[in-house]
Enzyme design. Structure first.
Site, PDB file in Angstrom:
ATOM      1  N   GLY A   1       3.066   4.067  15.507  1.00 27.08           N
ATOM      2  CA  GLY A   1       1.899   3.993  16.373  1.00 27.08           C
ATOM      3  C   GLY A   1       1.330   5.369  16.690  1.00 27.08           C
ATOM      4  O   GLY A   1       0.105   5.564  16.709  1.00 27.08           O
ATOM      5  N   ASP A   2       2.214   6.333  16.948  1.00 27.13           N
ATOM      6  CA  ASP A   2       1.761   7.698  17.206  1.00 27.13           C
ATOM      7  C   ASP A   2       1.098   8.288  15.969  1.00 27.13           C
ATOM      8  O   ASP A   2       0.071   8.974  16.063  1.00 27.13           O
ATOM      9  CB  ASP A   2       2.941   8.578  17.626  1.00 27.13           C
ATOM     10  CG  ASP A   2       3.690   8.026  18.817  1.00 27.13           C
ATOM     11  OD1 ASP A   2       3.056   7.358  19.661  1.00 27.13           O
ATOM     12  OD2 ASP A   2       4.914   8.246  18.897  1.00 27.13           O
TER      13      ASP A   2
ATOM     14  N   LYS B   1      -4.636  -2.613  17.580  1.00 32.07           N
ATOM     15  CA  LYS B   1      -3.632  -2.630  16.512  1.00 32.07           C
ATOM     16  C   LYS B   1      -3.022  -4.020  16.423  1.00 32.07           C
ATOM     17  O   LYS B   1      -2.580  -4.565  17.432  1.00 32.07           O
ATOM     18  CB  LYS B   1      -2.566  -1.571  16.788  1.00 32.07           C
ATOM     19  CG  LYS B   1      -3.111  -0.149  16.801  1.00 32.07           C
ATOM     20  CD  LYS B   1      -2.066   0.862  17.174  1.00 32.07           C
ATOM     21  CE  LYS B   1      -1.692   0.773  18.646  1.00 32.07           C
ATOM     22  NZ  LYS B   1      -0.710   1.814  19.045  1.00 32.07           N
TER      23      LYS B   1
ATOM     24  N   ALA C   1      -5.792  -3.393  11.710  1.00 35.85           N
ATOM     25  CA  ALA C   1      -6.379  -2.939  12.971  1.00 35.85           C
ATOM     26  C   ALA C   1      -7.868  -3.256  12.985  1.00 35.85           C
ATOM     27  O   ALA C   1      -8.543  -3.173  11.955  1.00 35.85           O
ATOM     28  CB  ALA C   1      -6.161  -1.440  13.166  1.00 35.85           C
TER      29      ALA C   1
ATOM     30  N   GLY D   1       7.749   5.622  15.469  1.00 38.81           N
ATOM     31  CA  GLY D   1       6.700   6.632  15.447  1.00 38.81           C
ATOM     32  C   GLY D   1       5.445   6.232  14.710  1.00 38.81           C
ATOM     33  O   GLY D   1       4.511   7.043  14.601  1.00 38.81           O
TER      34      GLY D   1
ATOM     35  N   ASN E   1       4.489  13.760  19.423  1.00 36.39           N
ATOM     36  CA  ASN E   1       4.417  13.262  18.047  1.00 36.39           C
ATOM     37  C   ASN E   1       3.004  13.376  17.503  1.00 36.39           C
ATOM     38  O   ASN E   1       2.783  13.790  16.359  1.00 36.39           O
ATOM     39  CB  ASN E   1       4.856  11.800  17.985  1.00 36.39           C
ATOM     40  CG  ASN E   1       6.361  11.608  18.101  1.00 36.39           C
ATOM     41  OD1 ASN E   1       7.129  12.570  18.013  1.00 36.39           O
ATOM     42  ND2 ASN E   1       6.779  10.378  18.306  1.00 36.39           N
TER      43      ASN E   1
ATOM     44  N   ARG F   1       5.599   0.095  27.920  1.00 37.61           N
ATOM     45  CA  ARG F   1       7.055   0.010  27.800  1.00 37.61           C
ATOM     46  C   ARG F   1       7.581  -0.784  28.995  1.00 37.61           C
ATOM     47  O   ARG F   1       7.575  -0.291  30.128  1.00 37.61           O
ATOM     48  CB  ARG F   1       7.676   1.410  27.770  1.00 37.61           C
ATOM     49  CG  ARG F   1       7.297   2.228  26.544  1.00 37.61           C
ATOM     50  CD  ARG F   1       7.981   1.702  25.296  1.00 37.61           C
ATOM     51  NE  ARG F   1       7.658   2.505  24.128  1.00 37.61           N
ATOM     52  CZ  ARG F   1       6.769   2.161  23.205  1.00 37.61           C
ATOM     53  NH1 ARG F   1       6.083   1.028  23.344  1.00 37.61           N
ATOM     54  NH2 ARG F   1       6.556   2.920  22.163  1.00 37.61           N
TER      55      ARG F   1
ATOM     56  N   ASP G   1      11.037  10.178  13.862  1.00 37.36           N
ATOM     57  CA  ASP G   1       9.744   9.927  14.488  1.00 37.36           C
ATOM     58  C   ASP G   1       8.599  10.619  13.763  1.00 37.36           C
ATOM     59  O   ASP G   1       7.451  10.183  13.852  1.00 37.36           O
ATOM     60  CB  ASP G   1       9.747  10.423  15.939  1.00 37.36           C
ATOM     61  CG  ASP G   1      10.541   9.522  16.865  1.00 37.36           C
ATOM     62  OD1 ASP G   1      11.469   8.858  16.381  1.00 37.36           O
ATOM     63  OD2 ASP G   1      10.237   9.491  18.071  1.00 37.36           O
TER      64      ASP G   1
END
Length: 368
Positions: A286-287, A254, A260, A284, A45, A195, A323
């Site tokens: 965060g990516d 974050k 942030a 998606g 991503n 995760r 994403d």
């Protein structure tokens, strides 16, 4: 026979990507009658978003020799990412997963059956399901033996994720080598990406989320959410996170919808509030934030502008269903990132804003 070094690119991203199956209707996975195929993977991503923003990127991974592997490589390459170093594995399959709308949780809410994650609201209401079929995947066989330094070090920045470390002991060893401080290595960027369900499935002595802290300490630039730090390391608050990570030159904390905070070696911390966004799907983001921040870093922009570019790329991802999203044109992003604090605080972005900005209508879609 010597192997020539690959051409240097801006960013090399290492990690597993999977074919995703997205529901064509709402409801439980048990009730969804059909799915649409897509791709998903934190590192790819980032590579795709950076390529779409005009940077030269390379994705390192392993996929099976199956049709899903073909699709992944072709789809990532279609964004302009160099996939020439992606390895094919005849013995292991390409990972796939199914999900409902929403994003994976990092806390106790995604403790479920092996390979399954269920995101929940603070009130305990289930809002998303994710079912992985990635055990024994081709990417889980990545190791220092099969991913050479000449590929890892072929960019100005090497971007990594804690997800890779959770896939297998071999992958963890690879991340350990990639984050080991050695002369000549590129700037190493590490997104913690904790995760819970992946780490719960790992039962070896080394498979504890605390190893993510060691990996982060070996990086030069770290992205970590406050919720991740608390869930993985029992560390609370931005200042405490920085205290636990004194080695990286830049630590990006974050803080969800608040914004942030960025800590650097050469100045005080900088906080930038998040944008108001009409969310289509929280997948998606965060990516995309990491891609925006890395893009601005490559361009040498000040820290405050780097954070704002991260927020703008995240807003692009939040306002689409999948994403990946079309990033805002660079000129538009630069103009918005340069706004004063009052004007920045008035921005509200909704679905379609990046496409409208691309045809010159950014003022109409970017202001309330």
């Amino acid at each position: 026979m010597s192997v020539s070094a690959p051409e240097t690119v801006d960013v090399v991203c290492l990690g597993e990507s999977m074919v995703t199956f997205l529901p064509t209707s709402s409801g439980r996975l048990a009730d969804v009658p059909s799915f649409e195929r897509g791709i998903g993977g934190a590192e790819s991503n980032v590579a795709c978003a950076l390529a779409a923003a005009g940077h030269r990127t390379r994705w390192l991974s392993r996929v099976g020799t199956d049709g899903f592997g073909d699709h992944l490589v072709e789809a990532v390459a279609a964004y302009g990412v160099d996939t020439s170093a992606v390895q094919r594995d005849r013995l292991r399959p390409t990972g796939i997963y199914f999900r409902t709308a929403g994003e994976r949780a990092t806390g106790d809410g995604d403790r479920a059956t092996p390979g399954t994650a269920t995101a929940v609201t603070p009130e305990g209401e289930a809002v998303a399901e994710v079912v992985y079929y990635r055990a024994g995947s081709a990417a889980s066989a990545m190791s220092p033996r099969v991913v050479p330094d000449r590929d890892l070090w072929s960019g100005r920045i090497l971007h990594l994720s804690g997800i890779t470390a959770a896939l297998s002991d071999d992958c963890l060893a690879l991340l350990g080598e990639a984050t080991r401080r050695r002369p000549g290595r590129p700037l190493v960027s590490f997104d913690v990406n904790y995760r819970v369900n992946l780490w719960d499935e790992r039962r070896s002595v080394a498979a504890e989320p605390a190893v993510l802290l060691d990996l982060a300490r070996g990086a030069d630039l770290v992205f970590v959410g406050e919720d991740e730090a608390e869930a993985a390391w029992s560390i609370r608050g931005a200042n405490a996170i920085r205290a636990a990570l004194p080695e990286p030159g830049v630590v990006v904390v974050k803080q969800g919808g608040a914004g942030a905070t960025v800590f650097t070696d050469d100045g005080p911390s900088v906080f930038v509030a998040a944008l108001a966004v009409d969310i289509a799907a929280p997948v998606g983001a965060g990516d995309a934030f990491a891609a925006g921040f890395l893009s601005a870093t490559l361009r040498g922009l000040p820290v405050r502008r780097r954070i704002r570019h991260g927020h703008l790329m995240a807003a692009a991802a939040l306002t689409v269903a999948g994403d990946l999203a079309v990033p805002p044109p660079r000129a538009v992003a630069d103009r918005l990132a340069a706004l004063d604090d009052e004007a920045w605080g008035r921005l509200r972005l909704g679905p379609g804003w990046t496409e409208a900005a691309a045809v010159g209508a950014d003022r109409e879609v970017c202001t309330p």
